[in-house]
Write a protein that holds these residues in place. Structure first.
Motif, PDB file in Angstrom:
ATOM      1  N   UNK A   1    -116.389-100.467  -9.597  1.00 34.43           N
ATOM      2  CA  UNK A   1    -115.553-100.203  -8.423  1.00 34.43           C
ATOM      3  C   UNK A   1    -114.832 -98.871  -8.580  1.00 34.43           C
ATOM      4  N   UNK A   2    -114.189 -98.667  -9.720  1.00 34.03           N
ATOM      5  CA  UNK A   2    -113.421 -97.439  -9.931  1.00 34.03           C
ATOM      6  C   UNK A   2    -114.342 -96.220  -9.915  1.00 34.03           C
ATOM      7  N   UNK A   3    -115.500 -96.323 -10.549  1.00 31.13           N
ATOM      8  CA  UNK A   3    -116.431 -95.199 -10.581  1.00 31.13           C
ATOM      9  C   UNK A   3    -116.979 -94.880  -9.197  1.00 31.13           C
ATOM     10  N   UNK A   4    -117.355 -95.911  -8.452  1.00 37.33           N
ATOM     11  CA  UNK A   4    -117.952 -95.674  -7.136  1.00 37.33           C
ATOM     12  C   UNK A   4    -116.920 -95.135  -6.142  1.00 37.33           C
ATOM     13  N   UNK A   5    -115.673 -95.567  -6.271  1.00 34.77           N
ATOM     14  CA  UNK A   5    -114.645 -95.074  -5.348  1.00 34.77           C
ATOM     15  C   UNK A   5    -114.444 -93.563  -5.454  1.00 34.77           C
ATOM     16  N   UNK A   6    -114.841 -92.980  -6.571  1.00 28.64           N
ATOM     17  CA  UNK A   6    -114.742 -91.528  -6.719  1.00 28.64           C
ATOM     18  C   UNK A   6    -115.619 -90.810  -5.699  1.00 28.64           C
ATOM     19  N   UNK A   7    -116.677 -91.492  -5.216  1.00 29.01           N
ATOM     20  CA  UNK A   7    -117.600 -90.873  -4.259  1.00 29.01           C
ATOM     21  C   UNK A   7    -117.159 -91.071  -2.816  1.00 29.01           C
ATOM     22  N   UNK A   8    -116.110 -91.839  -2.601  1.00 37.33           N
ATOM     23  CA  UNK A   8    -115.612 -92.056  -1.239  1.00 37.33           C
ATOM     24  C   UNK A   8    -114.740 -90.867  -0.850  1.00 37.33           C
TER      25      UNK A   8
ATOM     26  N   UNK B   1    -104.633 -93.440  -0.841  1.00 38.06           N
ATOM     27  CA  UNK B   1    -104.760 -93.290  -2.291  1.00 38.06           C
ATOM     28  C   UNK B   1    -105.684 -94.366  -2.847  1.00 38.06           C
ATOM     29  N   UNK B   2    -106.603 -93.965  -3.704  1.00 37.69           N
ATOM     30  CA  UNK B   2    -107.506 -94.934  -4.318  1.00 37.69           C
ATOM     31  C   UNK B   2    -106.732 -95.992  -5.098  1.00 37.69           C
TER      32      UNK B   2
ATOM     33  N   UNK C   1    -113.318 -89.925   1.727  1.00 38.78           N
ATOM     34  CA  UNK C   1    -112.204 -90.110   2.654  1.00 38.78           C
ATOM     35  C   UNK C   1    -110.978 -90.696   1.962  1.00 38.78           C
ATOM     36  N   UNK C   2    -111.066 -90.952   0.651  1.00 39.48           N
ATOM     37  CA  UNK C   2    -109.935 -91.440  -0.126  1.00 39.48           C
ATOM     38  C   UNK C   2    -109.388 -90.321  -0.995  1.00 39.48           C
ATOM     39  N   UNK C   3    -108.200 -90.536  -1.544  1.00 41.11           N
ATOM     40  CA  UNK C   3    -107.527 -89.471  -2.278  1.00 41.11           C
ATOM     41  C   UNK C   3    -106.998 -90.013  -3.607  1.00 41.11           C
ATOM     42  N   UNK C   4    -106.795 -89.112  -4.566  1.00 40.73           N
ATOM     43  CA  UNK C   4    -106.168 -89.482  -5.827  1.00 40.73           C
ATOM     44  C   UNK C   4    -107.117 -90.160  -6.797  1.00 40.73           C
ATOM     45  N   UNK C   5    -106.564 -90.567  -7.922  1.00 45.16           N
ATOM     46  CA  UNK C   5    -107.333 -91.210  -8.981  1.00 45.16           C
ATOM     47  C   UNK C   5    -106.744 -92.574  -9.310  1.00 45.16           C
ATOM     48  N   UNK C   6    -107.558 -93.395  -9.972  1.00 50.33           N
ATOM     49  CA  UNK C   6    -107.089 -94.679 -10.494  1.00 50.33           C
ATOM     50  C   UNK C   6    -106.842 -94.472 -11.983  1.00 50.33           C
ATOM     51  N   UNK C   7    -105.594 -94.492 -12.382  1.00 55.77           N
ATOM     52  CA  UNK C   7    -105.230 -94.124 -13.752  1.00 55.77           C
ATOM     53  C   UNK C   7    -105.745 -95.127 -14.779  1.00 55.77           C
TER      54      UNK C   7
END
Length: 382
Positions: A179-186, A214-215, A188-194
């Motif tokens: 989930x965290x890795x794939x959200x990097x490709x979205x 924010x992701x 339209x979202x912003x920021x990182x998951x720490x």
């Protein structure tokens, strides 16, 4: 003379009263009666729109016969100031009253164009789709894996459409790392998951989001929903389960999730593991072996090796007793419910049956027969 004037005035008053009553009755029928719309339409209501402007828009689209009656009806029912922004499906023949209800009740949009980022167990996909007003069903416009780098030429233009809605959907059985890795490709979202969320803590569900969200906030909402689901189902669990905490329920549910994709099998699969735990038998389930190898970071992509079945990892249930220390994926609500309310069976074994489901057995001898049949099916396929 005055008596005549008074009589005439009274007559005129009564006539006007009856006329007003007739007009009100006529207006009510116009407002509540079937409308002129022949085919369903997708009605876009912009942020800041007014009921007056919408009434003219509807009249122009042939959805209402009289804009003034529409406005008066909305005002009379005290809904004129409750207009919601969004895209709304207006069925054919909808009355003015029904249309007012549709555009003021709130909730998610029911039509228009939507960008849905689907995170699956094997890969992710961006799907641009729109509702066909005639059928009310989504029609796919384009779909691609953003991580693969093959982005359609018209995506940028479609991505910036003013009426586009955004959604993220998680499939049951995805891992937190995926989930965290794939959200990097979205995009339209912003920021990182720490920090990587705990395995099993994210609810497989569909999430409507806003561009620029924010992701980390989206992940937090996934965790909130999963915690609420677990709390709800834990309170309604069966008696005498061999699991003592909600965390153990989540672990068992994740194993059930990875073992079957057949909805009506979940309760039986859960019963096998519950029966084994009660009897002190090892669970001996392949998905836990795979998780010990991959840590949930990628699909195994091949068969399990004999050395991996024997390898000592915290998740290898061929080697360890009881449940592994953590979930092996993010289970959906149905699998959590199955784990907490399994079917009442005496099954101890199951194996694939060639149909996508499983053959269940009570004894090892019966199970060995099922295994032999499955190997014959495999050999025939090869």
């Amino acid at each position: 003379m005055w008596r005549s004037v008074a009589s005439n005035a009274l007559t005129l008053f009564i006539a006007l009263f009856l006329l007003a009553g007739g007009l009100l009755l006529w207006g009510k029928r116009q407002y509540e009666g079937a409308g002129p719309l022949a085919d369903a339409i997708c009605l876009r209501v912009e942020s800041g729109a007014t009921m007056a402007g919408l009434s003219r828009q509807l009249e122009g689209q042939g959805a209402v016969s009289n804009a003034a009656i529409f406005r008066l009806g909305a005002k009379y029912t005290e809904k004129a100031d409750l207009l919601k922004a969004g895209s709304f499906l207006i069925p054919p023949g909808s009355s003015m009253k029904e249309i007012v209800d549709i555009v003021t009740r709130g909730g998610r949009s029911t039509c228009g164009t939507e960008l849905n980022f689907r995170i699956g167990v094997v890969s992710a996909q961006l799907q641009l789709r729109e509702v066909d007003p005639g059928t009310g069903r989504y029609v796919e416009v384009l779909a691609f894996d953003p991580a693969a780098g093959e982005i359609p030429e018209d995506y940028a233009e479609l991505r910036n459409a003013t009426d586009l809605r955004f959604r993220v959907t998680l499939a049951e059985g995805v891992t937190s790392w995926q989930v965290v890795e794939e959200l990097k490709s979205a995009d339209f979202l912003d920021g990182e998951v720490a920090d990587l969320p705990a395995e099993g803590s994210l609810a497989p569900d569909s999430y409507e989001v806003q561009p620029g969200m924010a992701r980390s906030d989206l992940v937090a909402e996934m965790q909130r929903r999963q915690a609420a689901i677990l709390d709800d189902l834990w309170a309604r669990r069966a008696d005498d389960l061999p699991i003592t905490t909600p965390e153990e329920a989540l672990i068992l549910a994740s194993i059930v999730e990875k073992e079957t994709g057949v909805p009506d099998e979940r309760g039986r699969v859960a019963s096998v593991f519950v029966n084994r735990l009660r009897q002190g038998m090892r669970l001996q389930t392949d998905p836990t072996v795979i998780y010990g190898v991959t840590q949930g970071r990628e699909p195994l992509g091949r068969g399990i090796r004999q050395s991996e079945l024997r390898r000592e990892t915290p998740w290898n249930t061929y080697v360890i007793d009881g449940l592994p220390p953590t979930p092996i994926a993010n289970p959906g609500r149905a699998s959590i419910e199955a784990a907490l309310n399994p079917d009442d069976t005496d099954f101890l074994f199951f194996v694939a049956d060639g149909t996508g489901g499983h053959a269940f057995a009570r004894t090892l001898a019966e199970h060995n027969q099922n295994v032999a049949r499955w190997r014959q099916i495999e050999a025939g396929r090869q």
